[in-house]
Design an enzyme around this catalytic site. Structure first.
Site, short mmCIF file in Angstrom:
data_model
loop_
_atom_site.label_atom_id
_atom_site.label_comp_id
_atom_site.label_asym_id
_atom_site.label_seq_id
_atom_site.Cartn_x
_atom_site.Cartn_y
_atom_site.Cartn_z
N ARG A 90 -2.30 -9.10 -11.90
CA ARG A 90 -1.39 -9.89 -12.74
C ARG A 90 -0.45 -8.97 -13.52
O ARG A 90 0.72 -9.31 -13.74
CB ARG A 90 -2.17 -10.81 -13.68
N GLU B 197 -1.74 -19.17 -22.27
CA GLU B 197 -1.46 -17.74 -22.37
C GLU B 197 -0.02 -17.36 -22.70
O GLU B 197 0.21 -16.43 -23.48
CB GLU B 197 -1.86 -17.06 -21.04
#
Lengths: 761, 487
Positions: free
Chosen positions: A319, A705
């Site tokens: 990520r 997030e």
């Protein structure tokens, strides 16, 4: 508009409402895992023996003295494990080790009638260690070539050629610290075994299915012999995605061995010294710009500090690699990644999951290079935004790229940025010892698990004969408001008032094979699964109704007597995803979430202390499922991000002394979280208008997030405020976290700097 | 709203009154915290988040005499994780459960719930208690002078400085606090304020090989403290941490926090005498702004719940080099009055009090009775605390100043330093370098270098030695920038 995203009139989703448990929270009646302990008879309490070395071989473990302590019932060691002595997801984490790999690692566990008895018993256990060399920092690990897991690379174009042609090339390093999740509720598990041998573990876990699997393999059982339930958590932030597993396993093992309920509840010191944190990263980079400030090439190597075992380090790294671009088009790009193995806690998921670390690299580059290019950082960032039709370095088209510009322009307008920038310049001219600055930064964050298989979810919806509804889904509640949203989704889908719907705690015997409540995906996945279950039921009810428009209760009753099933299992998988991890290409994300923040700070030139005077945010949540919940996620994520970037300071003893490897900030008194004094004094948050997301439930977007990364605006504002102490045009390097001390040295360096030559290459 | 905890007329000596119910002390030892005591009895609203009084998840309300010395009762938020259950014998405690119920929320609970003040909810009961304490503060009144730390309802945000939330980012909690009105006249907790707070009765509790004794007066306390194992305890804001985090299990605890002999605050012509058993909050309220530099000091001293328990005696008694009060008290030229059965009273200049790392001249059996601050206070005073976080942090460096400027020159000066040596110290070299010099930027720049060289600072997790030294020098520059002009 897709069927999934279509929202009926008078929908319950979209209404702003408090957290579904708010009344229980505020009256102290909400039950968390360890609140079950005084409500359970005959509980044994567990206390670990923790390693005093960062790396050592255990040469002798003498547990007998513990039994001399009144109240000690049992000491658990490797010999008690009927199954696999491993609690990791990569089978590299022995539950009872023979070689300790970090300072504070659990060696064995003592069960006592009281916690005090267990603690004293643990103090009596004798362990002999043969100390081994330990690596503590990323730089030490790089020097020793100590890496673990795969070393992926991603890229596009000819980077060397592009750098060679670039008008401006800069190189540098960026290092950033990790972050402790510091959920207020430390890890807790309570395990019992029933008369039939069924193991029941209540655990503060974000991933009940995985906790179930780890408990099962430690006990040598099949999954169907283990049930895991999570009532709610006092915060998770990723820190309970995998990290709950060993403690659930210890509790379950203890319950199996003793036949009594066993509680494992970590003290804060145990939690912070034993469990994983956000990965610190190091990045080396070379970047090229053309003469108009457009990025032309980036070559970077990311090294994360994985700690002693792999855990989630590979997907975190993936990520990070997928977010180095943030919101910027970089035509030629090459990203290498690797995970360092160090003798520290095994670093793990934390809100953003590598995304923040990847994005910090490009934001750091832009913040440092803007003055060198002679371009206002505001212009430099906006100039490099993705345009519709462009692709990320891993080949995914950037859909709705325009939303960054829209949000950016809105923040500039509503935040009155132009006028305030002038005011700040005037303020700075008039104040020698105090400087202010305002910075604006964007966020583009990919939503979905990188690993395609995790993007599925299940739900169970029961309609009882009286018309009341009970829903169950695979997601866990950690404060993010998932259950609130799920109740709203069910009420909307069934067309009943919210008061008719209840939600039961998350359990593995209700919905199996769930994914972690992580990657911001909880609402997208579970909401769609609930909607699917509800639609099965409403379709059956529609047949019963046959156009008569019966009232809900009547229709339900009639359906029961017509022998129509009033319950359904719902299922959802995210369509359109594909990801080839070997070449780092594909479409791993269903969509991107966007946001922009403007932060104004004030820095004291005497000390480096600072305050955040005002923050303006425009954030893209799609069509919000629950606006008050989303607002809370945006604000809370922002402050948590600001904590990571400016205040929270993990320090390990890296000396060669006897405490090498010890975490020196292992308490709330030394590891400081943001408090009221770090809250933006003026905090204005708006959600992006006209932001329907076609690919998600009721047109919404994930929100857990992405807002964390809006806090880059604070870091960049601090950088600019430091620069304001020096001559115009200097580039300021700012460590992360930018603590008052770090800010002081940065501004002190700026203050002593001589004016640079104007850029004119 | 729930029923109040009831007005107690006769002293309870074998239980704690919690939410109006007598809770007996079965199984409680001297080391059982109030938090564990409550939780073991099913009152699990209060949580353990850190066990060192930092996070406030354990906060509960205790009925105490008003901090300003007026008659009646004040609902006071304290950290239940730090004090022992035994210290609450005979007292009234209210927890989040006792303030309201889900069907009948207390106004504080209502505002917190409606405004999104809770997410995970774990810190929430503690926040609710701290917020309720401020809600019921008798002199809280609407004010037009709302600023960064006060709402226009008079709510002082520092009341929440000892509560941490990891989820919300605080804005909705602040908004909830600032939305509170005055309690309605029939609010039972508000009504309760008019009656006297329970006086903690003399008690003795034994268990697990240890004893907790609350003596009836100072003489008895001093007699008990001659015991070899005796440890005096007031707010337990330091000792509680030792017990919870470092496994300390003192065998004999002598409670000195409510002894009248230690709780006087007296103004004399030439000195101010501050009882060592007064809490920081009590000192703050009773001084009521008469010593401005202390107003700069109090809010920087830990947090409100800690100040509600911590005493000056405790802060000096531990002998910590990073206590917040010594640098300022050194600068103010304070003396410490020690008292014991054996030696009677003796008065020691604070300058001579510290002898080494966590070591002082205080002998076993001696108790700090008073801190004496000479009057008048010097015209230029300041307290500078350097820390990572503005609210509730431990200092990297702290500096106290008291100086007099006559005819443009520094005629006398005392500077106290914390965090740069094994003990709090006076900056004697700096004082000598400043005395007699013109109070000008040039002097300050030159003497800042002297100050920066004071002490022997170390590197630790709070800051580097280099930063500590730099901050000493910068501190003098800051003092001059803020208070130099026009003098």
């Amino acid at each position: 508009m897709s069927e999934l995203s279509q929202r009926p009139e008078h929908a319950v989703v979209g209404e702003g409402m408090p957290h579904e448990s708010a009344a229980l929270h505020v009256t102290g009646r909400a039950i968390y895992t360890d609140d079950l302990t005084p409500r359970t008879k005959g509980v044994l309490h567990a206390w670990p023996v923790q390693s005093p070395h960062a790396h050592a071989r255990i040469t002798r473990l003498h547990i007998e003295p513990a039994y001399g302590e009144p109240g000690v019932v049992r000491v658990l060691t490797a010999g008690d494990v009927p199954g696999l002595n491993d609690s990791g997801i990569k089978h590299d984490e022995p539950l009872f080790p023979t070689e300790v790999m970090y300072h504070g690692q659990g060696v064995c566990w003592v069960l006592g009638e009281t916690l005090e008895a267990a603690r004293r018993g643990a103090g009596r256990i004798e362990v002999d260690y043969e100390p081994l060399p330990a690596l503590l920092t990323i730089r030490e690990a790089i020097a020793a070539r100590s890496f673990q897991g795969v070393m992926p690379g991603a890229g596009r174009g000819d980077v060397e050629e592009a750098l060679a042609r670039a008008a401006h090339v800069f190189e540098g390093e960026t290092e950033m610290a990790g972050q402790e999740q510091f959920y207020l509720e430390t890890h807790a598990s309570l395990a019992e075994v029933d008369d039939n041998g069924q193991v029941f573990v209540q655990s503060s876990t974000q991933h009940p299915t995985e906790t179930q699997e780890v408990v099962a393999h430690v006990l040598g059982l099949s999954s169907h012999a283990v049930t895991v339930q999570c009532l709610r958590m006092g915060g998770g932030f990723g820190g309970k995605e995998t990290q709950a597993n060993p403690y659930a396993a210890v509790a379950a093992l203890g319950a199996t061995v003793t036949g009594r309920p066993v509680r494992v509840r970590l003290t804060r010191a145990q939690d912070i010294t034993m469990t994983g944190k956000r990965h610190g990263f190091h990045a080396g980079w070379r970047v090229g710009f053309d003469d108009t400030g457009h990025l032309v090439a980036l070559d970077t190597t990311l090294t994360s500090d994985g700690g002693w075992s792999l855990d989630l380090s590979e997907p975190v790294l993936a990520r990070a690699i997928c977010h180095v671009d943030n919101a910027y088009w970089i035509p030629a790009i090459r990203i290498h990644g690797r995970v360092a193995r160090t003798h520290k806690t095994s670093q793990t998921a934390f809100r953003g999951f590598g995304g923040p670390q990847g994005m910090l690299v490009i934001e750091d580059i832009l913040g440092r290079c803007a003055p060198l290019l002679g371009i206002d950082p505001l212009d430099l960032r906006r100039r490099n935004f993705y345009a519709e039709g462009q692709e990320t370095p891993y080949g995914q088209p950037v859909r709705h790229a325009d939303r960054v510009r829209v949000a950016w322009d809105q923040v500039l307008a509503t935040g009155d940025v132009v006028r305030r920038t002038q005011e700040i310049a005037a303020f700075n001219a008039a104040h020698a010892h105090t400087k202010r600055a305002l910075a604006v930064t964007p966020v583009k964050f990919g939503i979905s698990f990188n690993l395609t298989a995790f993007n599925q979810a299940g739900a169970l919806v029961h309609v009882y004969k009286d018309g009341s509804v009970l829903i169950n889904h695979g997601g866990t509640e950690m404060g993010q408001g998932l259950h609130t949203k799920m109740l709203q989704v069910a009420a909307t889908s069934l067309g009943v008032p919210l008061s008719r719907v209840r939600l039961a705690p998350t359990r593995t015997d209700k919905v199996p094979n769930t994914s972690a409540t992580a990657a911001s995906s909880g609402s997208d996945l579970n909401g769609a699964a609930i909607k699917n279950a509800c639609e099965q039921i409403t379709a059956r009810l529609a047949e019963v109704d046959d156009g008569r428009n019966l009232a809900w209760d009547e229709l339900v009753r009639e359906a029961y007597f017509a022998r129509v099933p009033l319950f359904a299992a719902g299922y959802y998988r995210t369509e359109g995803l594909h990801w080839d991890a070997t070449v780092f290409r594909g479409t791993p994300f269903k969509y991107f979430a966007y946001g922009v923040a403007a932060a104004e700070v004030e820095v004291d030139g005497f000390t480096g202390a600072y305050r955040t005077r005002r923050v303006d945010i425009v954030h893209d949540v799609g069509d919000s499922l629950s606006p008050l919940v989303d607002l809370g996620q945006i604000e809370g994520g922002f402050v948590q991000g600001a904590g990571w970037l400016t205040l929270e300071d993990l320090r390990w003893d890296t000396t060669e002394g006897e405490h090498r490897g010890r975490l020196t900030t292992q308490a709330a008194s030394t590891y400081k979280l943001p408090s009221f004094s770090e809250m933006p004094e003026d905090f204005r948050v708006a959600t992006l208008e006209h932001a329907h997301e076609d690919g998600a439930v009721y047109g919404s977007k994930a929100v857990g997030e992405p807002p964390l990364m809006l806090a880059f605006s604070v870091r960049e504002a601090l950088r600019q405020a430091c620069a304001a102490f020096g001559p115009a045009g200097i580039s300021v390097e700012l460590p992360s976290p930018a603590t008052p001390e770090a800010v002081y040295w940065a501004l002190d360096t700026a203050r002593r700097a001589v004016a640079p030559e104007p850029a004119g290459a | 709203m729930a029923e109040p905890s009831g007005i107690v007329t006769s002293a309870i000596t074998d239980a704690v009154l919690v939410n109006g119910e007598r809770l007996a002390l079965e199984g409680v030892t001297p080391h059982t915290t109030a938090l564990d005591f409550l939780r073991d009895r099913g009152l699990t609203g209060a949580k353990e988040g850190c066990a060192e009084g930092e996070c406030g998840a354990c906060c509960v309300l205790v009925a105490r005499p008003p901090a300003d010395g007026s008659p009646g009762t004040e609902w006071t938020s304290i950290n239940a994780c730090l004090i022992s259950a035994a210290a609450l014998i005979g007292q009234e405690v209210v927890t989040a459960e006792g303030l309201g119920t889900p069907d009948d929320l207390h106004p504080v609970q209502q505002e917190m719930a409606e405004r999104g003040g809770s997410q995970c909810g774990y810190c929430t009961p503690g926040f609710v208690c701290s917020m309720a304490a401020e809600y019921y503060r008798a002199d809280r009144a609407p004010s037009s002078s709302a600023n960064g730390t006060h709402g226009d309802n008079g709510f002082d945000l520092h009341a929440l400085s000892g509560n941490l939330c990891r989820c919300t980012g605080y804005r909705p909690i602040r908004d909830a606090a600032y939305a509170l009105r005055q309690p309605p006249p029939d609010d039972p907790f508000a009504v309760r304020r008019a009656a006297t707070a329970p006086v903690p009765p003399p008690t003795r509790l034994q268990g697990d090989g240890a004893a907790f004794v609350r003596p009836r007066d100072l003489a008895m306390a001093l007699a008990l403290l001659t015991d070899r194992d005796a440890v005096p305890v007031a707010g337990a804001t330091d000792l509680g941490v030792e017990i919870n985090l470092r496994g300390s299990r003192p065998g004999f605890l002598v409670a000195v926090d409510r002894l009248e002999g230690l709780r006087r605050l007296e103004w004399h012509d030439d000195e101010l005498r501050i009882g060592a058993g007064l809490t920081l909050t009590e000192i703050e309220r009773r001084l009521a702004g008469r010593i401005p530099v202390l107003d700069e000091f109090f809010w920087q001293f830990a947090s409100r719940p800690i100040r509600n328990g911590a005493t000056l005696g405790g802060n000096l008694g531990t002998g910590s080099p990073i206590g917040d009060s010594p640098p300022l008290l050194l600068a103010l030229g304070a003396d410490v009055v020690l008292v014991s059965t054996e030696r009677g009273e003796r008065r020691v200049p604070l300058t001579d009090y510290f002898t080494g790392y966590r070591a002082t001249v205080r002998q076993h059996g001696e108790l700090i009775k008073e801190v004496v601050v000479p009057l008048p206070i010097a015209p230029v005073t300041a307290f500078h605390k350097i820390a990572k976080r503005r609210y509730d942090d431990i200092s990297s460096v702290a500096v106290g100043y008291a100086l007099d400027v006559e005819d443009g020159a520094v005629s006398s000066v005392r500077i106290g330093l914390g965090g740069v040596a094994a003990t709090p110290i006076r900056a004697y070299d700096t004082e000598a370098a400043l005395t007699g010099q013109p109070w000008t930027q040039d002097t300050v720049d030159a003497v800042a270098e002297v100050l920066a060289a004071e002490g022997t600072p170390i590197d630790d997790q709070r800051s580097s030695a280099r930063y500590r030294s730099a901050m000493l020098g910068q501190s003098l520059r800051k003092l001059y920038a803020e208070q130099g002009a026009g003098r």
